[in-house]
Write an enzyme that holds these catalytic residues in place. Structure first.
Site, PDB file in Angstrom:
ATOM      1  CB  SER A  70      10.083 -10.914   0.007  1.00 31.16           C
ATOM      2  OG  SER A  70       8.731 -10.661   0.321  1.00 31.16           O
ATOM      3  NE  ARG A  98      12.256 -15.166   1.735  1.00 34.12           N
ATOM      4  CZ  ARG A  98      11.074 -14.614   2.008  1.00 34.12           C
ATOM      5  NH1 ARG A  98      10.966 -13.308   2.150  1.00 34.12           N
ATOM      6  NH2 ARG A  98       9.988 -15.373   2.138  1.00 34.12           N
ATOM      7  CG  ASP A 149       7.685  -3.926   6.550  1.00 37.32           C
ATOM      8  OD1 ASP A 149       7.195  -3.173   7.413  1.00 37.32           O
ATOM      9  OD2 ASP A 149       7.019  -4.807   5.957  1.00 37.32           O
ATOM     10  CG  ASN A 186       1.569  -4.200  11.045  1.00 44.22           C
ATOM     11  OD1 ASN A 186       1.627  -5.374  11.406  1.00 44.22           O
ATOM     12  ND2 ASN A 186       0.488  -3.683  10.483  1.00 44.22           N
ATOM     13  N   GLY A 235       5.559  -8.264   9.336  1.00 47.66           N
ATOM     14  CA  GLY A 235       5.386  -9.705   9.559  1.00 47.66           C
ATOM     15  C   GLY A 235       6.678 -10.469   9.326  1.00 47.66           C
ATOM     16  NE  ARG A 237       0.362  -9.231  10.353  1.00 47.61           N
ATOM     17  CZ  ARG A 237       1.222  -8.933   9.387  1.00 47.61           C
ATOM     18  NH1 ARG A 237       1.928  -7.807   9.454  1.00 47.61           N
ATOM     19  NH2 ARG A 237       1.393  -9.743   8.375  1.00 47.61           N
ATOM     20  CB  SER A 271       1.716 -16.832   7.882  1.00 44.57           C
ATOM     21  OG  SER A 271       2.904 -16.205   7.458  1.00 44.57           O
ATOM     22  CD  GLN A 306       5.375 -13.096   6.851  1.00 47.42           C
ATOM     23  OE1 GLN A 306       5.268 -12.849   8.048  1.00 47.42           O
ATOM     24  NE2 GLN A 306       5.079 -12.218   5.914  1.00 47.42           N
ATOM     25  CG  ASP A 316       1.716  -9.351  -0.212  1.00 48.09           C
ATOM     26  OD1 ASP A 316       0.906  -9.811   0.614  1.00 48.09           O
ATOM     27  OD2 ASP A 316       2.928  -9.192   0.042  1.00 48.09           O
ATOM     28  CD  GLU A 329       0.681  -5.387   5.946  1.00 41.17           C
ATOM     29  OE1 GLU A 329      -0.024  -6.412   5.799  1.00 41.17           O
ATOM     30  OE2 GLU A 329       1.778  -5.256   5.364  1.00 41.17           O
ATOM     31  CG  HIS A 389       1.946  -1.356   2.769  1.00 40.56           C
ATOM     32  ND1 HIS A 389       2.952  -2.019   2.131  1.00 40.56           N
ATOM     33  CD2 HIS A 389       1.317  -2.333   3.488  1.00 40.56           C
ATOM     34  CE1 HIS A 389       2.955  -3.286   2.454  1.00 40.56           C
ATOM     35  NE2 HIS A 389       1.961  -3.498   3.294  1.00 40.56           N
ATOM     36  NE  ARG A 390       1.459  -5.598  -0.029  1.00 36.66           N
ATOM     37  CZ  ARG A 390       2.607  -5.187  -0.598  1.00 36.66           C
ATOM     38  NH1 ARG A 390       2.593  -4.350  -1.609  1.00 36.66           N
ATOM     39  NH2 ARG A 390       3.775  -5.636  -0.157  1.00 36.66           N
ATOM     40  CE  LYS A 420       3.822  -3.785   7.238  1.00 37.51           C
ATOM     41  NZ  LYS A 420       4.262  -4.918   6.449  1.00 37.51           N
TER      42      LYS A 420
HETATM   43  O1  LIG Z   1       7.820 -14.208   3.201  1.00 28.76           O
HETATM   44  C1  LIG Z   1       7.535 -13.091   2.759  1.00 28.76           C
HETATM   45  O2  LIG Z   1       8.407 -12.272   2.384  1.00 28.76           O
HETATM   46  C2  LIG Z   1       6.112 -12.706   2.673  1.00 28.76           C
HETATM   47  C3  LIG Z   1       5.121 -13.666   2.722  1.00 28.76           C
HETATM   48  C4  LIG Z   1       3.683 -13.359   2.560  1.00 28.76           C
HETATM   49  O3  LIG Z   1       3.060 -13.523   3.806  1.00 28.76           O
HETATM   50  P1  LIG Z   1       2.203 -14.848   4.243  1.00 28.76           P
HETATM   51  O4  LIG Z   1       3.080 -16.029   4.063  1.00 28.76           O
HETATM   52  O5  LIG Z   1       1.890 -14.545   5.666  1.00 28.76           O
HETATM   53  O6  LIG Z   1       0.997 -14.898   3.354  1.00 28.76           O
HETATM   54  C5  LIG Z   1       3.459 -11.930   2.054  1.00 28.76           C
HETATM   55  O7  LIG Z   1       2.115 -11.559   2.234  1.00 28.76           O
HETATM   56  C6  LIG Z   1       4.349 -10.938   2.749  1.00 28.76           C
HETATM   57  O8  LIG Z   1       4.133  -9.623   2.277  1.00 28.76           O
HETATM   58  C7  LIG Z   1       5.803 -11.266   2.521  1.00 28.76           C
HETATM   59  C1  LIG Z   2       1.535  -8.736   4.314  1.00 30.13           C
HETATM   60  C2  LIG Z   2       2.538  -7.892   4.125  1.00 30.13           C
HETATM   61  O1  LIG Z   2       3.619  -7.764   4.921  1.00 30.13           O
HETATM   62  P1  LIG Z   2       4.143  -8.520   6.231  1.00 30.13           P
HETATM   63  O2  LIG Z   2       3.337  -9.769   6.429  1.00 30.13           O
HETATM   64  O3  LIG Z   2       5.576  -8.779   5.958  1.00 30.13           O
HETATM   65  O4  LIG Z   2       3.938  -7.528   7.351  1.00 30.13           O
HETATM   66  C3  LIG Z   2       2.553  -7.005   2.927  1.00 30.13           C
HETATM   67  O5  LIG Z   2       3.596  -6.369   2.682  1.00 30.13           O
HETATM   68  O6  LIG Z   2       1.559  -6.929   2.218  1.00 30.13           O
END
Ligand SMILES: O=C(O)C1=C[C@@H](OP(=O)(O)O)[C@@H](O)[C@H](O)C1
Ligand SMILES: C=C(OP(=O)(O)O)C(=O)O
Length: 434
Positions: A31, A35, A57, A101, A103, A131, A177, A179, A321, A349, A392-393, A418
């Protein structure tokens, strides 16, 4: 794409004979790395990130920034990225980006593309095409950007036709989310008018928004947050380039804390303190409620596992997570483990609630699946091959279970690439087998 060190198609774990005693260091936070890559790209001047994460990632993020004309040099051995920021400008006027993949990469870059002048396409692996990203696209449309899901599914591929981003007011749903919000916040300072974002419904994964604000401040920008309902980012700000050291990944730490919990052993994770802004450090609070002893120090956290783990009922919305980490060890507890308020993890994922219920049942574990969580009952665990769904998790969580019970095989262990390419090597080291 695989960054994992040549993993076989499956790995069978060998349970440990007794309690373990390990000192652990971990890769950088995904994260924070992603960023910092974005913020450095938007800054004025050259930034260097130290102790950064090198994984799929962060590779897709770095490569996408290069395709946008932002130079990113990397030293995977020295764990540094060096970024030549372009002061909020996007040099390329056309680009096709591949986000795998990831996010964070998909969401953060979709907002960043709106700062450009041109036409951009962003796509990922087949799962990324399931997604949701529509709430972010809708927010950008409210700001006058032509941003659309090409298939009309509300998911990538995404096309952004941008003519710069002036700023303004946005209404953003919070329940899928965090994000989308982080993505908008980070581009906010580079707009002329700034952004005023109002959250509709309850915001999920709140600690990640704290990380975003903290990282933005570290690069010299200010943000105002009013009770997670309203966010104001003043426009016309400049991010300043800097040297930035990335903290170890708190989600990655959860597997090693869980290992202490199930073996009745002791694990100390270095360079990650209880004051970290990463929400997932609070996974140890859950383990504490289950009977573990936790020692929190400014630059390390230690977990000592008990003779027997207790059951627990826990709202994991803020630390989702780590749901799989807890669920995988849950059958070993003496009472039920009930996980609530994580409906949003069905969009990660894989559908993580369903994947957990399916794989735990495969191992003979009694599980109830709810729309927003799971109840896992104390059960003998029988041998079996855990499907990981390219998540991965799933691989890392069930590997921890396999360190305690016999006959657990992890299918496609290479999916750890990942976020944690050398996970199995570091696990072996923690078990004293390296
Ligand atoms: O902003 C981030 O770095 C993240 C936010 C979370 O996602 P959500 O906000 O979609 O839950 C988390 O699950 C992801 O692994 C990383
Ligand atoms: C949800 C995850 O990642 P992202 O949403 O960044 O793909 C994760 O790393 O568990």
């Amino acid at each position: 794409m695989s960054m994992a060190p040549d993993y076989p198609p499956a790995i069978t774990l060998e349970p440990v004979a007794g309690p373990i005693d390990a000192e652990v260091t971990l890769p950088g936070s995904k994260s924070y790395t992603n960023r910092a890559l974005v913020l450095a790209a938007l800054a004025e001047g050259t930034s260097t990130l130290h102790a950064a994460l090198f994984s799929e990632d962060t590779a897709v993020m770095a490569e996408s920034l290069r395709r946008l004309g932002i130079p990113v040099a990397e030293d995977p051995v020295g764990l540094t990225f060096t970024i030549e920021g372009k002061e909020g400008r996007i040099p390329a006027d056309r680009a096709e980006l591949f986000v795998g993949n990831s996010g964070t990469t998909a969401r953060f870059l979709t907002a960043l593309l709106a700062l450009g002048q041109g036409e951009y396409l962003l796509d990922g692996v087949p799962r990324m095409r399931q997604r949701p990203i529509q709430p972010l696209l809708d927010a950008l449309r409210q700001l006058g950007v032509d941003a659309a899901s090409v298939s009309g599914s509300g998911c990538p591929p995404v096309r952004v036709r941008a003519q710069g981003l002036a700023g303004g007011k946005v209404l953003l749903p919070g329940s899928l989310s965090s994000q989308y919000l982080s993505a908008l916040l980070m581009v906010g300072p580079c707009t002329r008018l700034g952004l005023e974002i109002e959250i509709e419904g309850e915001l999920v994964s709140k600690p990640y928004v704290e990380l975003t604000i903290q990282a933005m401040q570290a690069f010299g920008a200010s943000v105002c947050c009013e009770g997670y309902r309203r966010f104001v980012v003043p426009g016309g700000q400049r991010y300043r380039a800097r040297d930035y050291t990335v903290e170890p990944d708190a989600s990655a730490a959860s597997y090693f804390f869980a290992l202490a919990a199930v073996t009745g052993g002791r694990v100390r994770v270095h360079n990650l303190g209880s004051r970290s802004a990463q929400g997932d450090v609070r996974f140890v609070d859950v383990l504490e409620r289950m009977g573990c002893q936790v020692i929190r120090e400014p630059d390390s956290i230690t977990v000592q596992g008990p003779a027997s783990l207790r059951g627990v009922e826990v709202d994991m919305n803020a630390i989702s997570d780590t749901v799989q980490t807890l669920a995988a060890i849950a059958p070993l507890a003496s009472g039920p483990v009930v996980i609530r308020n994580v409906a949003h993890i069905r969009h990660k994922e894989t559908d993580r609630i369903h994947a957990l219920a399916t794989e735990l049942r495969r191992l003979g574990v009694v599980v109830d699946e709810f729309p927003d969580g799971l109840a896992i009952y104390p059960s003998p665990v029988r041998p079996g091959t855990v499907q990981t769904y390219d998540d991965h998790r799933m691989a890392m969580s069930f590997a921890v279970l396999g360190c305690r019970v016999s006959g657990i095989t992890i299918d496609n262990p290479g999916c750890v690439a990942k976020t944690f390419p050398d996970f199995f090597q570091r696990l072996a080291a923690a078990l004293g087998r390296a």
